[in-house]
Design a protein around this motif. Structure first.
Motif, PDB file in Angstrom:
ATOM      1  N   GLU A 206       2.057 -15.319 -20.836  1.00 33.49           N
ATOM      2  CA  GLU A 206       2.406 -14.320 -21.642  1.00 33.49           C
ATOM      3  C   GLU A 206       1.223 -13.134 -21.956  1.00 33.49           C
ATOM      4  O   GLU A 206       1.389 -12.173 -22.094  1.00 33.49           O
ATOM      5  CB  GLU A 206       2.146 -14.796 -23.194  1.00 33.49           C
ATOM      6  CG  GLU A 206       3.632 -15.444 -23.424  1.00 33.49           C
ATOM      7  CD  GLU A 206       3.531 -16.732 -24.574  1.00 33.49           C
ATOM      8  OE1 GLU A 206       2.486 -16.783 -25.072  1.00 33.49           O
ATOM      9  OE2 GLU A 206       4.291 -17.238 -24.794  1.00 33.49           O
ATOM     10  N   ASN A 209       1.797 -11.198 -18.335  1.00 35.42           N
ATOM     11  CA  ASN A 209       3.072 -10.269 -18.073  1.00 35.42           C
ATOM     12  C   ASN A 209       3.196  -9.346 -19.419  1.00 35.42           C
ATOM     13  O   ASN A 209       4.269  -8.727 -19.594  1.00 35.42           O
ATOM     14  CB  ASN A 209       4.451 -11.215 -17.924  1.00 35.42           C
ATOM     15  CG  ASN A 209       4.758 -12.017 -18.905  1.00 35.42           C
ATOM     16  OD1 ASN A 209       4.467 -11.834 -20.049  1.00 35.42           O
ATOM     17  ND2 ASN A 209       5.617 -12.918 -18.759  1.00 35.42           N
ATOM     18  N   ARG A 210       2.165  -9.539 -20.085  1.00 32.60           N
ATOM     19  CA  ARG A 210       1.895  -8.214 -21.249  1.00 32.60           C
ATOM     20  C   ARG A 210       3.228  -8.312 -22.342  1.00 32.60           C
ATOM     21  O   ARG A 210       3.822  -7.438 -22.947  1.00 32.60           O
ATOM     22  CB  ARG A 210       2.062  -6.855 -20.778  1.00 32.60           C
ATOM     23  CG  ARG A 210       1.317  -6.708 -19.518  1.00 32.60           C
ATOM     24  CD  ARG A 210       0.040  -6.377 -19.856  1.00 32.60           C
ATOM     25  NE  ARG A 210      -0.827  -6.709 -18.852  1.00 32.60           N
ATOM     26  CZ  ARG A 210      -1.940  -5.897 -18.282  1.00 32.60           C
ATOM     27  NH1 ARG A 210      -2.420  -5.063 -19.403  1.00 32.60           N
ATOM     28  NH2 ARG A 210      -2.778  -6.257 -17.522  1.00 32.60           N
ATOM     29  N   ILE A 211       3.686  -9.755 -22.438  1.00 33.82           N
ATOM     30  CA  ILE A 211       4.906  -9.627 -23.452  1.00 33.82           C
ATOM     31  C   ILE A 211       4.175 -10.045 -24.803  1.00 33.82           C
ATOM     32  O   ILE A 211       4.735  -9.829 -25.944  1.00 33.82           O
ATOM     33  CB  ILE A 211       5.630 -10.737 -23.291  1.00 33.82           C
ATOM     34  CG1 ILE A 211       6.951 -10.680 -24.388  1.00 33.82           C
ATOM     35  CG2 ILE A 211       5.333 -12.255 -23.357  1.00 33.82           C
ATOM     36  CD1 ILE A 211       7.843 -11.720 -23.924  1.00 33.82           C
ATOM     37  N   GLU A 213       1.865  -8.573 -26.762  1.00 31.66           N
ATOM     38  CA  GLU A 213       1.613  -7.531 -27.854  1.00 31.66           C
ATOM     39  C   GLU A 213       2.920  -7.240 -28.628  1.00 31.66           C
ATOM     40  O   GLU A 213       2.766  -7.134 -29.759  1.00 31.66           O
ATOM     41  CB  GLU A 213       1.071  -6.123 -27.160  1.00 31.66           C
ATOM     42  CG  GLU A 213       0.554  -5.255 -28.345  1.00 31.66           C
ATOM     43  CD  GLU A 213      -0.269  -4.372 -27.712  1.00 31.66           C
ATOM     44  OE1 GLU A 213      -0.499  -4.054 -26.392  1.00 31.66           O
ATOM     45  OE2 GLU A 213      -0.680  -3.055 -28.513  1.00 31.66           O
ATOM     46  N   VAL A 214       3.870  -7.326 -28.088  1.00 30.04           N
ATOM     47  CA  VAL A 214       5.210  -7.487 -28.672  1.00 30.04           C
ATOM     48  C   VAL A 214       5.264  -8.380 -29.582  1.00 30.04           C
ATOM     49  O   VAL A 214       5.731  -8.415 -30.912  1.00 30.04           O
ATOM     50  CB  VAL A 214       6.493  -7.411 -27.702  1.00 30.04           C
ATOM     51  CG1 VAL A 214       7.876  -7.079 -28.518  1.00 30.04           C
ATOM     52  CG2 VAL A 214       6.266  -6.135 -26.583  1.00 30.04           C
ATOM     53  N   ILE A 215       5.124  -9.693 -29.127  1.00 25.68           N
ATOM     54  CA  ILE A 215       5.221 -10.677 -30.148  1.00 25.68           C
ATOM     55  C   ILE A 215       4.121 -10.783 -31.101  1.00 25.68           C
ATOM     56  O   ILE A 215       4.696 -10.968 -32.390  1.00 25.68           O
ATOM     57  CB  ILE A 215       5.063 -12.300 -29.143  1.00 25.68           C
ATOM     58  CG1 ILE A 215       6.086 -12.094 -28.260  1.00 25.68           C
ATOM     59  CG2 ILE A 215       4.685 -13.304 -30.047  1.00 25.68           C
ATOM     60  CD1 ILE A 215       6.214 -13.433 -27.268  1.00 25.68           C
ATOM     61  N   VAL A 216       2.956 -10.386 -31.010  1.00 28.84           N
ATOM     62  CA  VAL A 216       2.162 -10.503 -32.115  1.00 28.84           C
ATOM     63  C   VAL A 216       2.189  -9.340 -33.090  1.00 28.84           C
ATOM     64  O   VAL A 216       1.625  -9.436 -34.381  1.00 28.84           O
ATOM     65  CB  VAL A 216       0.475 -10.616 -31.741  1.00 28.84           C
ATOM     66  CG1 VAL A 216       0.108 -12.144 -31.243  1.00 28.84           C
ATOM     67  CG2 VAL A 216       0.102  -9.418 -30.985  1.00 28.84           C
ATOM     68  N   SER A 217       3.136  -8.564 -32.681  1.00 34.45           N
ATOM     69  CA  SER A 217       3.627  -7.565 -33.783  1.00 34.45           C
ATOM     70  C   SER A 217       4.532  -7.771 -34.508  1.00 34.45           C
ATOM     71  O   SER A 217       4.896  -7.542 -35.534  1.00 34.45           O
ATOM     72  CB  SER A 217       3.870  -6.073 -32.985  1.00 34.45           C
ATOM     73  OG  SER A 217       5.319  -6.286 -32.365  1.00 34.45           O
ATOM     74  N   SER A 218       5.052  -9.042 -34.295  1.00 35.66           N
ATOM     75  CA  SER A 218       6.272  -9.534 -34.965  1.00 35.66           C
ATOM     76  C   SER A 218       5.915 -11.004 -35.562  1.00 35.66           C
ATOM     77  O   SER A 218       6.013 -11.297 -36.787  1.00 35.66           O
ATOM     78  CB  SER A 218       7.560  -9.948 -34.225  1.00 35.66           C
ATOM     79  OG  SER A 218       7.827  -9.083 -33.213  1.00 35.66           O
ATOM     80  N   VAL A 219       4.947 -11.616 -35.126  1.00 36.18           N
ATOM     81  CA  VAL A 219       4.382 -12.874 -35.710  1.00 36.18           C
ATOM     82  C   VAL A 219       2.860 -12.796 -35.670  1.00 36.18           C
ATOM     83  O   VAL A 219       2.204 -12.431 -34.752  1.00 36.18           O
ATOM     84  CB  VAL A 219       4.984 -14.197 -34.817  1.00 36.18           C
ATOM     85  CG1 VAL A 219       5.225 -15.435 -35.674  1.00 36.18           C
ATOM     86  CG2 VAL A 219       6.247 -13.765 -34.127  1.00 36.18           C
ATOM     87  N   LYS A 220       2.434 -13.619 -36.515  1.00 37.43           N
ATOM     88  CA  LYS A 220       0.932 -13.654 -36.587  1.00 37.43           C
ATOM     89  C   LYS A 220       0.449 -14.746 -35.560  1.00 37.43           C
ATOM     90  O   LYS A 220       1.243 -15.520 -35.437  1.00 37.43           O
ATOM     91  CB  LYS A 220       0.372 -14.558 -37.983  1.00 37.43           C
ATOM     92  CG  LYS A 220       0.496 -13.469 -39.017  1.00 37.43           C
ATOM     93  CD  LYS A 220      -0.647 -13.366 -40.145  1.00 37.43           C
ATOM     94  CE  LYS A 220      -0.924 -12.073 -40.816  1.00 37.43           C
ATOM     95  NZ  LYS A 220      -1.699 -11.206 -40.074  1.00 37.43           N
ATOM     96  N   LEU A 419      -5.408  -9.744 -26.650  1.00 40.10           N
ATOM     97  CA  LEU A 419      -5.092  -8.183 -26.273  1.00 40.10           C
ATOM     98  C   LEU A 419      -6.293  -7.686 -25.483  1.00 40.10           C
ATOM     99  O   LEU A 419      -6.440  -6.487 -25.361  1.00 40.10           O
ATOM    100  CB  LEU A 419      -4.862  -7.475 -27.435  1.00 40.10           C
ATOM    101  CG  LEU A 419      -3.580  -8.019 -28.323  1.00 40.10           C
ATOM    102  CD1 LEU A 419      -3.603  -7.294 -29.625  1.00 40.10           C
ATOM    103  CD2 LEU A 419      -2.524  -7.833 -27.569  1.00 40.10           C
TER     104      LEU A 419
END
Lengths: 436, 306
Positions: A206, A209-211, A213-220, A419
């Motif tokens: 994760e 492949n840089r996914i 940052e998108v995820i932690v902007s939605s979930v803690k 990050l």
């Protein structure tokens, strides 16, 4: 809460739908069964019956050998050279030439094609017996038949009993205790390593492949990490249960479809040893492991199962969160190895210790069963032989506490490491993050 | 009304001060350009606004209340470093991301189908992410960012990796989102697109705001008394008065275009009066500095002062 379920279900579903998952789940049991049954099958079927021509210069041994299921002894008359020729032609598989005079305990075994491995041993044993009988008769004038009957009827029966502080004795099976302890340890070891590693790889993936940052902007990060750990654990349990079920089914089918192949008693025993108590017991319910019924019933099953689940789950969660933390601190698997090593050493060490067959009551095992990083394996090794309740509670408490600390520690590293790119992190650096 | 109020926010990483007592506000319904050189603190600020990190001190208000992690379902964030799970199907992945932002599965599916239809990429629905090109993946990422209809959107370098046609499509989608009432932060190094679509900007460097305001006002404050004028005929440029400095000249058969710098105290009307008597004027206008010039000048000045 809802989000955690979404995460768990993704981690679970994407994993169990992978081709590699399906293949290993189906293939592993087959390989296991083959590994269990192959030696049994081979030992029963590859050693073809063989004929041995016996030539004894003193004639002491003529007609003294008894045929076994595999070996047939014949005593043709003739010269050694002639018999050798007959052996080459394939009339017999080996020629046993016992020397004459005072050398009658020595023999040469001639063969043209490699004889079965057991042949030499079998002949040697039979020769010893003949020599022994002969000596008894000649030197001490003993009636050999009588002697054998006496020997047959003299046997002892030892029960192993463990006493507690009040002097109450309970029947125990020492071998079974260790056996069960080691099986539990190995299970935990493999589960923790396989699936904690999967957690780590998935975290690294994760990140790379840089996914993330998108995820932690939605979930803690913390619920995300826990969702992943639980999802992977469910995958592991699914695989585990599926594989065991498959192994049992295959063994059962193999046992009932081809009983003549695996039927004889020695096979059942071999199965019991090779396949773990479990698989062996399925095929051969009268195997030696469970003959001592009373010991079987005093075995602390409920404690063992409860503790196994506890140490298994908490141990996995503890290691998986540490592995997740380590994974988040690196962006490739090569770098992760040096960080993983220090946390995996305790687990490897404890497995080596119990595999050495050390007594479960040994002081070292006692200490290891309190250290949280080794206790999942060490404590389970102790439990079948009985552990005082307070020690169990203490060890469990320490493990639980360490687990919570590790999760906190890992979550912190995870949050910072996720990050961070392109930096090779050391343990010292990780410790610094802890303080941030 | 301001959708975002950042007040005196400081964020440190170890000894490094990424944000230094930074304050700014973002008005609702506008496109806000967040500008600054690499390492200025833009990404740090964005990560505070998306609750990925928390500030060491200071406050951030969202729609009038202190920002909490519950607000992230009303925020859409397209990071500069973005990716997708390579092995997953495009649709499954998009639904997963939408559900993480609090949408129901049914709602997410419907909304995604509309978006896929809108951008003409329905045929990608059942494909795996690894089969898509980088630009195609960017489109999916854009959809994933906006699918939960957030009021507040943050795009970090949204145009990178797009060909001109797709960049244009993305631009019009962003403007459409604004029309529907969304507030948008656009963080980019592409100054042309800032001039084109941003209403307001903030230029930050070393964790501090250097310039903040509406794009046109900012450009006007940086005006340098420069004008361009086009007229028929060919003037003798040696006859230009002292207060007029020639910056550039473009002459063809009939017309001449001059770019001129006027000395202090002289205005547009002086310039017009000078030419109007001799030449028929075809066009005339003030040359406002580009955002690119303003960016470079401001950052260089700050670096020289420190």
């Amino acid at each position: 809460m809802n989000k955690i379920l979404v995460i768990i279900s993704r981690e679970f579903l994407t994993r169990i739908r992978k081709k590699s998952f399906i293949i290993t789940t189906l293939l592993m049991p087959v390989i296991m069964v083959v590994l269990i049954l192959l030696p049994v099958y081979l030992s029963n079927h590859t050693d073809k019956n063989c004929t041995v021509y016996v030539l004894d210069d003193n004639n002491y041994f003529i007609n003294k050998f008894h045929n076994t299921a595999k070996i047939k002894f014949e005593y043709p008359s003739g010269e050694l050279e002639g018999m050798k020729q007959r052996c080459v032609k394939g009339e017999c598989d080996a020629v046993l030439h016992i020397l004459g005079g005072t050398q009658s305990h020595r023999a040469n075994l001639f063969f043209y094609k490699d004889p079965p491995l057991s042949l030499k041993n079998e002949i040697s044993e039979q020769m010893n017996e003949v020599i022994f009988d002969r000596t008894l008769q000649q030197e001490f004038n003993v009636d050999v038949q009588h002697y054998k009957a006496i020997k047959e009827n003299s046997h002892s029966d030892i029960q192993t009993l463990q006493i507690d502080e009040d002097g109450l004795a309970k029947e125990k099976m020492v071998e079974m205790n260790r056996f069960v302890g080691i099986i539990c340890g190995v299970l935990i070891y493999f589960f923790v390593f396989t699936y904690a590693n999967q957690v780590m790889r998935s975290v690294i993936e994760e990140k790379s492949n840089r996914i993330i940052e998108v995820i932690v902007s939605s979930v803690k990060p913390f619920p995300f990490m826990m969702g992943k750990i639980v999802g992977v654990a469910l995958t592991g349990l699914t695989q585990f249960v599926a594989q065991i079920t498959l192994i049992v089914i295959i063994l059962f089918v193999a046992g009932s479809v081809a009983p003549q192949v695996f039927a004889d008693n020695s096979t059942a025993e071999l199965l019991a040893q090779n396949g773990g108590g479990f698989a062996g017991a399925t095929v051969a319910t009268d195997s030696n492991v469970f003959t001592n019924i009373s010991a079987f019933y005093t075995f602390p099953f409920s404690t063992l199962i409860f503790c196994f689940l506890f140490y298994f789950i908490i141990g996995y969660l503890m290691y998986a969160s540490l592995f997740a933390g380590v994974g988040s601190a690196t962006d490739n698997e090569t770098d992760s190895q040096q960080l993983v090593l220090p946390i995996s050493i305790p687990l490897i060490a404890s497995l080596i210790v119990i595999a050495s067959g050390i007594s479960p009551q040994h002081e070292l095992i006692r200490w290891l069963s309190f250290i949280p990083f080794t206790s999942p394996i060490a404590m389970l090794y102790r439990i079948p032989s009985g552990v005082p309740l307070w020690e169990l509670l203490l060890s469990g408490g320490i493990l639980l506490l360490t687990f919570l600390l590790c999760v906190k520690f890992a979550a912190k590293i995870y949050r910072i490491g996720l990050l961070l790119y392109g930096k090779k992190v050391t343990w010292r650096e990780l410790m610094r993050w802890m303080k941030m | 009304m301001n959708i975002i109020e950042v007040e005196n926010v400081t964020k440190r990483f170890g000894k490094h001060k990424a944000l230094d007592c930074l304050s700014l506000s973002i008005a609702q319904g506008r496109i806000f350009g967040l500008l600054g050189p690499n390492g200025a603190g833009k990404t740090t600020l964005i990560r505070l606004l998306t609750c990925i990190n928390t500030a060491d001190s200071g406050s951030i208000c969202f729609l009038g209340h202190p920002l909490t992690s519950a607000d992230v379902s009303n925020i859409g964030y397209l990071p500069e470093e973005r990716g997708l799970y390579k092995k997953m199907k495009v649709s499954e992945q998009a639904i997963y991301m939408a559900r993480l932002r609090g949408m129901s599965k049914k709602d997410a599916t419907e909304s995604l189908q509309q978006w896929f239809h809108k951008l003409g990429i329905e045929s990608w629905w059942d494909r795996r992410v690894e089969e898509l090109s980088k630009g195609m993946q960017q489109k999916v990422q854009f959809i994933v960012t906006v699918v939960h209809r957030p009021d507040f959107l943050i795009f970090d370098e949204p145009f990178s990796g797009f060909d001109p046609i797709n960049a244009e499509q993305l631009k019009s989608e962003i403007l459409e989102l604004k029309e529907k009432g969304a507030t948008i932060i656009l963080s980019t190094h592409n100054m042309a697109s800032v001039e084109e679509i941003c209403d307001d900007i903030a230029l930050i460097n070393k964790g501090q705001v250097l310039i903040n305001g509406a794009v046109n006002e900012v450009r006007r404050t940086f005006r340098e008394n420069r004008f361009h004028i086009t007229f028929s005929g060919q003037p003798d440029i040696n006859e230009l008065p002292e207060w007029m400095q020639l910056l550039a000249q473009n002459t063809d058969n009939q017309t001449t275009t001059l770019q001129l710098q006027l000395a202090e105290g002289h205005q547009a009307n002086d310039l017009l009066q000078h030419f109007i008597t001799h030449h028929p004027i075809l066009s005339f206008g003030e040359m406002l500095p580009s955002m690119n010039d303003i960016f470079i000048r401001t950052i260089q000045e700050q670096n020289e002062n420190h």
